[in-house]
Design an enzyme around this catalytic site. Sequence first.
Site, PDB file in Angstrom:
ATOM      1  CB  CYS A  33      -0.908   0.005   1.223  1.00  0.00           C
ATOM      2  SG  CYS A  33       0.053  -0.026   2.745  1.00  0.00           S
ATOM      3  CG  ASP A  35      -0.092   3.000   4.261  1.00  0.00           C
ATOM      4  OD1 ASP A  35      -0.138   3.934   3.448  1.00  0.00           O
ATOM      5  OD2 ASP A  35      -1.093   2.398   4.662  1.00  0.00           O
ATOM      6  CB  CYS A  58      -4.763   1.959   6.970  1.00  0.00           C
ATOM      7  SG  CYS A  58      -4.061   0.452   7.647  1.00  0.00           S
ATOM      8  CB  CYS A 102      -1.938  -2.993   8.382  1.00  0.00           C
ATOM      9  SG  CYS A 102      -3.095  -2.952   7.004  1.00  0.00           S
TER      10      CYS A 102
HETATM   11 FE1  FES Z   1      -1.250   0.277   4.375  1.00  0.00          FE
HETATM   12 FE2  FES Z   1      -2.714  -0.737   6.259  1.00  0.00          FE
HETATM   13  S1  FES Z   1      -3.305  -0.338   4.231  1.00  0.00           S
HETATM   14  S2  FES Z   1      -0.622  -0.294   6.335  1.00  0.00           S
END
Ligand code: FES
Length: 122
Positions: A33, A35, A58, A102
């Site tokens: 993602c 992140d 998220c 995540c």
């Molecule tokens: Fe990226 Fe949860 S969607 S860490």
Amino acid sequence: MYNDKVREVFANPKNVGFIEDADGVGKVGNPTCGDIMEISLKIKDNVIVDAKFRTFGCAAAIATSSTATEMVKGMTVDQALKLTNSQVVEELEGLPPQKIHCSVLAEEAIKEAINDYKSKQK
Ligand code: FES
């Protein structure tokens, strides 16, 4: 989608920030993602005395960062190296299956921070 516990931790996360004189810092990214999570640790006599996080991600990433930093405080570095994302998810009373990835960020960021600490000891 999230249970009450996850929502509560996400709404009131603990240990947000960065330890300026940290003994170990770990920063990891989630290739799925994009992140990012950064964990900084203060370590005395091989025991984690403080842990903070900065997470661009998220709700599940933020809830697992908060929970994982709470869990490692008071652990020795070797105990913290054994902390798994499953234990963090268990502490949060579960995550939706599509959000399990995540929680891996928190485990990896802690391991990175400890490895950073260990590399500075040499
Ligand atoms: Fe990226 Fe949860 S969607 S860490």
